[in-house]
Design a protein around this motif. Structure first.
Motif, PDB file in Angstrom:
ATOM      1  N   THR A   1       0.826  -1.208   0.000  1.00 34.96           N
ATOM      2  CA  THR A   1       0.000   0.000   0.000  1.00 34.96           C
ATOM      3  C   THR A   1       0.858   1.255   0.000  1.00 34.96           C
ATOM      4  O   THR A   1       0.560   2.222  -0.695  1.00 34.96           O
ATOM      5  CB  THR A   1      -0.919  -0.006   1.235  1.00 34.96           C
ATOM      6  OG1 THR A   1      -1.622  -1.248   1.272  1.00 34.96           O
ATOM      7  CG2 THR A   1      -1.907   1.126   1.184  1.00 34.96           C
ATOM      8  N   GLY A   2       1.919   1.242   0.768  1.00 34.33           N
ATOM      9  CA  GLY A   2       2.826   2.397   0.801  1.00 34.33           C
ATOM     10  C   GLY A   2       3.484   2.639  -0.543  1.00 34.33           C
ATOM     11  O   GLY A   2       3.634   3.785  -0.985  1.00 34.33           O
ATOM     12  N   GLU A   3       3.884   1.556  -1.205  1.00 36.61           N
ATOM     13  CA  GLU A   3       4.484   1.695  -2.529  1.00 36.61           C
ATOM     14  C   GLU A   3       3.477   2.236  -3.523  1.00 36.61           C
ATOM     15  O   GLU A   3       3.800   3.083  -4.364  1.00 36.61           O
ATOM     16  CB  GLU A   3       5.022   0.351  -3.011  1.00 36.61           C
ATOM     17  CG  GLU A   3       6.276  -0.097  -2.290  1.00 36.61           C
ATOM     18  CD  GLU A   3       6.707  -1.491  -2.713  1.00 36.61           C
ATOM     19  OE1 GLU A   3       5.838  -2.276  -3.134  1.00 36.61           O
ATOM     20  OE2 GLU A   3       7.906  -1.770  -2.633  1.00 36.61           O
ATOM     21  N   LYS A   4       2.233   1.802  -3.439  1.00 37.49           N
ATOM     22  CA  LYS A   4       1.190   2.319  -4.325  1.00 37.49           C
ATOM     23  C   LYS A   4       1.031   3.818  -4.120  1.00 37.49           C
ATOM     24  O   LYS A   4       0.897   4.587  -5.079  1.00 37.49           O
ATOM     25  CB  LYS A   4      -0.149   1.627  -4.061  1.00 37.49           C
ATOM     26  CG  LYS A   4      -0.235   0.222  -4.580  1.00 37.49           C
ATOM     27  CD  LYS A   4      -1.605  -0.357  -4.270  1.00 37.49           C
ATOM     28  CE  LYS A   4      -1.681  -1.816  -4.649  1.00 37.49           C
ATOM     29  NZ  LYS A   4      -2.979  -2.413  -4.306  1.00 37.49           N
ATOM     30  N   PHE A   5       1.048   4.247  -2.867  1.00 36.48           N
ATOM     31  CA  PHE A   5       0.919   5.676  -2.544  1.00 36.48           C
ATOM     32  C   PHE A   5       2.087   6.463  -3.132  1.00 36.48           C
ATOM     33  O   PHE A   5       1.892   7.513  -3.748  1.00 36.48           O
ATOM     34  CB  PHE A   5       0.844   5.852  -1.021  1.00 36.48           C
ATOM     35  CG  PHE A   5       0.710   7.268  -0.585  1.00 36.48           C
ATOM     36  CD1 PHE A   5      -0.471   7.973  -0.782  1.00 36.48           C
ATOM     37  CD2 PHE A   5       1.779   7.912   0.022  1.00 36.48           C
ATOM     38  CE1 PHE A   5      -0.587   9.287  -0.384  1.00 36.48           C
ATOM     39  CE2 PHE A   5       1.668   9.231   0.426  1.00 36.48           C
ATOM     40  CZ  PHE A   5       0.478   9.921   0.221  1.00 36.48           C
TER      41      PHE A   5
ATOM     42  N   TYR B   1       4.076   5.577  -5.625  1.00 31.68           N
ATOM     43  CA  TYR B   1       4.005   5.537  -7.086  1.00 31.68           C
ATOM     44  C   TYR B   1       2.945   6.497  -7.610  1.00 31.68           C
ATOM     45  O   TYR B   1       3.142   7.161  -8.622  1.00 31.68           O
ATOM     46  CB  TYR B   1       3.720   4.128  -7.591  1.00 31.68           C
ATOM     47  CG  TYR B   1       4.874   3.164  -7.417  1.00 31.68           C
ATOM     48  CD1 TYR B   1       6.192   3.580  -7.546  1.00 31.68           C
ATOM     49  CD2 TYR B   1       4.645   1.829  -7.129  1.00 31.68           C
ATOM     50  CE1 TYR B   1       7.244   2.697  -7.396  1.00 31.68           C
ATOM     51  CE2 TYR B   1       5.689   0.927  -6.977  1.00 31.68           C
ATOM     52  CZ  TYR B   1       6.985   1.368  -7.106  1.00 31.68           C
ATOM     53  OH  TYR B   1       8.020   0.500  -6.960  1.00 31.68           O
ATOM     54  N   SER B   2       1.825   6.596  -6.929  1.00 26.83           N
ATOM     55  CA  SER B   2       0.775   7.509  -7.394  1.00 26.83           C
ATOM     56  C   SER B   2       1.226   8.959  -7.258  1.00 26.83           C
ATOM     57  O   SER B   2       0.962   9.788  -8.126  1.00 26.83           O
ATOM     58  CB  SER B   2      -0.524   7.271  -6.640  1.00 26.83           C
ATOM     59  OG  SER B   2      -0.370   7.572  -5.271  1.00 26.83           O
ATOM     60  N   ILE B   3       1.923   9.300  -6.176  1.00 25.64           N
ATOM     61  CA  ILE B   3       2.436  10.662  -6.013  1.00 25.64           C
ATOM     62  C   ILE B   3       3.484  10.962  -7.078  1.00 25.64           C
ATOM     63  O   ILE B   3       3.465  12.042  -7.697  1.00 25.64           O
ATOM     64  CB  ILE B   3       3.023  10.863  -4.601  1.00 25.64           C
ATOM     65  CG1 ILE B   3       1.895  10.906  -3.571  1.00 25.64           C
ATOM     66  CG2 ILE B   3       3.850  12.138  -4.521  1.00 25.64           C
ATOM     67  CD1 ILE B   3       2.371  11.003  -2.158  1.00 25.64           C
ATOM     68  N   ALA B   4       4.381  10.023  -7.334  1.00 26.73           N
ATOM     69  CA  ALA B   4       5.426  10.237  -8.330  1.00 26.73           C
ATOM     70  C   ALA B   4       4.823  10.378  -9.729  1.00 26.73           C
ATOM     71  O   ALA B   4       5.219  11.258 -10.497  1.00 26.73           O
ATOM     72  CB  ALA B   4       6.429   9.085  -8.301  1.00 26.73           C
TER      73      ALA B   4
ATOM     74  N   ALA C   1       3.194  13.755 -10.071  1.00 33.60           N
ATOM     75  CA  ALA C   1       4.202  14.802 -10.242  1.00 33.60           C
ATOM     76  C   ALA C   1       4.744  14.812 -11.669  1.00 33.60           C
ATOM     77  O   ALA C   1       4.937  15.878 -12.264  1.00 33.60           O
ATOM     78  CB  ALA C   1       5.338  14.615  -9.243  1.00 33.60           C
ATOM     79  N   VAL C   2       4.981  13.641 -12.233  1.00 27.07           N
ATOM     80  CA  VAL C   2       5.483  13.562 -13.612  1.00 27.07           C
ATOM     81  C   VAL C   2       4.447  14.104 -14.595  1.00 27.07           C
ATOM     82  O   VAL C   2       4.779  14.854 -15.518  1.00 27.07           O
ATOM     83  CB  VAL C   2       5.878  12.105 -13.963  1.00 27.07           C
ATOM     84  CG1 VAL C   2       6.105  11.933 -15.449  1.00 27.07           C
ATOM     85  CG2 VAL C   2       7.115  11.701 -13.193  1.00 27.07           C
ATOM     86  N   ILE C   3       3.194  13.758 -14.405  1.00 27.39           N
ATOM     87  CA  ILE C   3       2.133  14.248 -15.293  1.00 27.39           C
ATOM     88  C   ILE C   3       1.994  15.765 -15.169  1.00 27.39           C
ATOM     89  O   ILE C   3       1.864  16.474 -16.172  1.00 27.39           O
ATOM     90  CB  ILE C   3       0.801  13.534 -14.983  1.00 27.39           C
ATOM     91  CG1 ILE C   3       0.879  12.070 -15.425  1.00 27.39           C
ATOM     92  CG2 ILE C   3      -0.376  14.228 -15.649  1.00 27.39           C
ATOM     93  CD1 ILE C   3      -0.283  11.218 -14.984  1.00 27.39           C
ATOM     94  N   ALA C   4       2.040  16.276 -13.941  1.00 29.25           N
ATOM     95  CA  ALA C   4       1.940  17.724 -13.735  1.00 29.25           C
ATOM     96  C   ALA C   4       3.121  18.452 -14.385  1.00 29.25           C
ATOM     97  O   ALA C   4       2.934  19.496 -15.026  1.00 29.25           O
ATOM     98  CB  ALA C   4       1.875  18.043 -12.247  1.00 29.25           C
TER      99      ALA C   4
END
Length: 121
Positions: A33-37, A39-42, A45-48
């Motif tokens: 779950t932590g890795e999913k969190f 990865y979603s933040i990263a 950030a890349v999309i933004a």
């Protein structure tokens, strides 16, 4: 058949009635779950950052097009100004002025005609 034979066959026909306990196997998750969190933040950030770069690039291109259009207008105005300056020189020729003056019945007492200079304040 005798009763003994029936008894011998009976246990063979009945299956073992032992309780079968189902064991639930916990498999380790592929991504926690932590890795999913993270990865979603990263990925957010890349999309933004990608969207910002595209927006910045398009605004820069628009600005460059506006600058080029302004330069073209300036060049056209400069050439028009040069043409008008040339026409002013042609129209202020003293010989031309004398011809127009004689044509309209003006007489010149002094035969020297001078071209007027630019008026400065």
């Amino acid at each position: 058949m005798s009763a003994e034979q029936v008894r011998k066959q009976q246990p063979l026909q009945q299956p073992n009635r032992e309780k079968q306990v189902k064991v639930k196997v916990h498999r380790k998750k592929w991504i926690s779950t932590g890795e999913k969190f993270l990865y979603s933040i990263a990925s957010t950030a890349v999309i933004a950052a990608s969207l910002y770069m595209v927006h910045f690039s398009s605004s820069t291109d628009k600005l460059n097009r506006d600058i080029q259009q302004a330069e073209q207008k300036i060049d056209a105005q400069q050439s028009q100004n040069e043409n008008l300056a040339y026409q002013v020189k042609e129209l202020s020729n003293p010989d031309r002025i004398l011809k127009i003056a004689k044509k309209n019945g003006l007489s010149i007492k002094n035969s020297q005609v001078k071209q007027a200079g630019k008026v400065t304040n």
